[in-house]
Scaffold this motif. Structure first.
Motif, PDB file in Angstrom:
ATOM      1  N   GLY A   8       0.806  -1.211   0.000  1.00  0.00           N
ATOM      2  CA  GLY A   8       0.000   0.000   0.000  1.00  0.00           C
ATOM      3  C   GLY A   8       0.842   1.266   0.000  1.00  0.00           C
ATOM      4  O   GLY A   8       0.493   2.254  -0.640  1.00  0.00           O
ATOM      5  N   VAL A   9       1.979   1.223   0.711  1.00  0.00           N
ATOM      6  CA  VAL A   9       2.728   2.457   0.999  1.00  0.00           C
ATOM      7  C   VAL A   9       3.112   3.220  -0.270  1.00  0.00           C
ATOM      8  O   VAL A   9       3.056   4.445  -0.313  1.00  0.00           O
ATOM      9  N   HIS A  10       3.471   2.499  -1.347  1.00  0.00           N
ATOM     10  CA  HIS A  10       3.888   3.175  -2.584  1.00  0.00           C
ATOM     11  C   HIS A  10       2.693   3.755  -3.347  1.00  0.00           C
ATOM     12  O   HIS A  10       2.883   4.409  -4.369  1.00  0.00           O
ATOM     13  N   HIS A  11       1.475   3.512  -2.850  1.00  0.00           N
ATOM     14  CA  HIS A  11       0.286   4.099  -3.489  1.00  0.00           C
ATOM     15  C   HIS A  11      -0.172   5.371  -2.787  1.00  0.00           C
ATOM     16  O   HIS A  11      -1.071   6.043  -3.270  1.00  0.00           O
ATOM     17  N   PHE A  12       0.403   5.677  -1.624  1.00  0.00           N
ATOM     18  CA  PHE A  12      -0.067   6.839  -0.864  1.00  0.00           C
ATOM     19  C   PHE A  12       0.666   8.089  -1.347  1.00  0.00           C
ATOM     20  O   PHE A  12       1.893   8.074  -1.474  1.00  0.00           O
ATOM     21  N   PRO A  13      -0.062   9.208  -1.541  1.00  0.00           N
ATOM     22  CA  PRO A  13       0.624  10.432  -1.953  1.00  0.00           C
ATOM     23  C   PRO A  13       1.654  10.886  -0.913  1.00  0.00           C
ATOM     24  O   PRO A  13       2.716  11.386  -1.258  1.00  0.00           O
TER      25      PRO A  13
ATOM     26  N   LEU B  14       4.788   9.259   4.426  1.00  0.00           N
ATOM     27  CA  LEU B  14       5.244   9.581   5.796  1.00  0.00           C
ATOM     28  C   LEU B  14       4.059   9.851   6.717  1.00  0.00           C
ATOM     29  O   LEU B  14       4.051   9.445   7.874  1.00  0.00           O
ATOM     30  N   ARG B  15       3.045  10.556   6.140  1.00  0.00           N
ATOM     31  CA  ARG B  15       1.851  10.843   6.949  1.00  0.00           C
ATOM     32  C   ARG B  15       1.146   9.538   7.320  1.00  0.00           C
ATOM     33  O   ARG B  15       0.617   9.395   8.421  1.00  0.00           O
ATOM     34  N   ALA B  16       1.125   8.592   6.389  1.00  0.00           N
ATOM     35  CA  ALA B  16       0.449   7.309   6.669  1.00  0.00           C
ATOM     36  C   ALA B  16       1.205   6.535   7.752  1.00  0.00           C
ATOM     37  O   ALA B  16       0.592   5.939   8.645  1.00  0.00           O
ATOM     38  N   LEU B  17       2.536   6.554   7.674  1.00  0.00           N
ATOM     39  CA  LEU B  17       3.295   5.821   8.700  1.00  0.00           C
ATOM     40  C   LEU B  17       3.190   6.514  10.057  1.00  0.00           C
ATOM     41  O   LEU B  17       3.128   5.850  11.098  1.00  0.00           O
ATOM     42  N   ALA B  18       3.137   7.852  10.029  1.00  0.00           N
ATOM     43  CA  ALA B  18       2.944   8.578  11.294  1.00  0.00           C
ATOM     44  C   ALA B  18       1.569   8.231  11.876  1.00  0.00           C
ATOM     45  O   ALA B  18       1.418   8.076  13.094  1.00  0.00           O
ATOM     46  N   ALA B  19       0.569   8.072  10.997  1.00  0.00           N
ATOM     47  CA  ALA B  19      -0.773   7.694  11.469  1.00  0.00           C
ATOM     48  C   ALA B  19      -0.738   6.272  12.056  1.00  0.00           C
ATOM     49  O   ALA B  19      -1.348   6.006  13.098  1.00  0.00           O
ATOM     50  N   ALA B  20      -0.008   5.382  11.396  1.00  0.00           N
ATOM     51  CA  ALA B  20       0.118   4.011  11.914  1.00  0.00           C
ATOM     52  C   ALA B  20       0.783   4.034  13.288  1.00  0.00           C
ATOM     53  O   ALA B  20       0.358   3.339  14.223  1.00  0.00           O
ATOM     54  N   ARG B  21       1.812   4.869  13.412  1.00  0.00           N
ATOM     55  CA  ARG B  21       2.521   4.961  14.698  1.00  0.00           C
ATOM     56  C   ARG B  21       1.584   5.499  15.791  1.00  0.00           C
ATOM     57  O   ARG B  21       1.583   5.026  16.919  1.00  0.00           O
ATOM     58  N   ARG B  22       0.785   6.492  15.412  1.00  0.00           N
ATOM     59  CA  ARG B  22      -0.136   7.093  16.392  1.00  0.00           C
ATOM     60  C   ARG B  22      -1.100   6.052  16.965  1.00  0.00           C
ATOM     61  O   ARG B  22      -1.344   6.026  18.167  1.00  0.00           O
TER      62      ARG B  22
END
Ligand SMILES: C[S@@+](CC[C@H](N)C(=O)[O-])C[C@H]1O[C@@H](n2cnc3c(N)ncnc32)[C@H](O)[C@@H]1O
Length: 279
Positions: free
Chosen positions: A122-127, A130-138
């Motif tokens: 999924g990660v390579h499909h997100f604009p 970093l925001r997605a990984l920060a959200a996952a971390r949250r």
């Protein structure tokens, strides 16, 4: 205390390109590309220790099979995808699991909710990965793990390379996959950088390349699978003018010949698995 959870994301043409593409691919994904991503799912789930009593979130869950595998292992599962059609397909296939529509960059869960977050291809499909990984971390608790897979560089990911090279040979010598604004995410160093920059620190995040051999019956089958079940490869193939597209099966077959084993081709697919821990 009320917990405020982000629910909106920044509009971006790349997000729209992906959304339209996955809405189209959703109805055929389970019968096409899922068979390829599936080859890496066990390792992805093992990397976060999926099993009994683990609260696990599957982000960009697609047709839902990995969430179902996690649930079968005893994990308590939630799953999200930003494509309404994908969520519908997943819900139809696994009606007992809670699939929801949400963007990876705005996860609709409170802080410190999960023991594990998985993001399969999924990660390579997100604009804004970093925001997605920060959200996952949250949404992870302290000590919780994130693991994600992305495709390795095209020179190693021969499953993709045989088609990209064929497209270059017959029609477009500079053809390459559409890339998110954050740039290509296919190198181990890039994956580790994303983990570090989104705050995953201890123990050190790690990443490795995994390879699987995909049995393919014919060039036509491979082209169909990528046209129906993907977004970026599909757009590359469909960018060929009609008269050139008719030449594609023969060109792909030439590229695949070195992988022939009897009646089938065993084409190597290579992925990077990256793992981080919330300290
Ligand atoms: C290659 S599929 C992977 C599906 C599944 N995880 C698997 O391993 O087969 C990519 C998925 O990411 C979803 N996706 C893409 N961008 C997203 C975003 N910004 N937020 C949530 N899901 C997204 C797509 O709808 C699609 O289901």
């Amino acid at each position: 205390m009320e917990i405020i959870v982000p629910t909106t994301v920044e509009d971006h043409p790349y997000r729209e390109f992906e959304r339209v593409g996955w809405e189209r691919a959703a109805s055929s994904y389970a019968a096409s590309f899922e068979a390829i991503t599936n080859l890496f799912a066990k390792q992805l789930l093992a990397a976060v220790g999926a099993g009994p009593r683990i609260k696990l979130l599957d982000v960009a869950c697609g047709s839902g099979y990995m969430a179902a595998m996690a649930a079968d292992s005893g994990a308590q599962v939630e799953a999200v995808d930003f494509s309404p059609n994908m969520v519908e397909v997943a819900t139809r296939r696994y009606p007992r699991l809670p699939f929801r529509m949400a963007d990876a960059e705005a996860l609709p869960f409170a802080d410190n909710t999960f023991d594990a977050v998985v993001i399969g291809f999924g990660v390579h499909h997100f604009p804004f990965p970093l925001r997605a990984l920060a959200a996952a971390r949250r949404v992870l608790r302290i000590g919780g793990r994130v693991a994600f897979t992305v495709w390795a560089p095209v020179e190693e990911h021969l499953f993709q390379k045989v088609v990209v090279d064929a497209v270059r040979e017959i029609g477009n010598p500079t053809a390459s996959l559409p890339t998110a604004p954050a740039g290509a995410i296919c190198e181990i160093e890039t994956c580790l950088g994303l983990l570090r920059d989104s705050g995953f620190v201890l123990p050190p995040p790690r990443a490795e390349t995994l390879t699987a051999f995909v049995p393919i019956e014919s060039a036509l089958q491979l082209i169909q699978l990528l046209t129906d079940g993907t977004v970026r490869m599909s757009s590359l193939i469909r960018s060929l003018p009609q008269e050139k597209r008719a030449l594609l099966p023969m060109a792909v077959e030439r590229e695949m010949e070195r992988f022939r084993q009897g009646d089938v081709f065993k084409v190597p697919a290579a992925a990077i698995l990256a793992v981080g821990v919330k300290a």
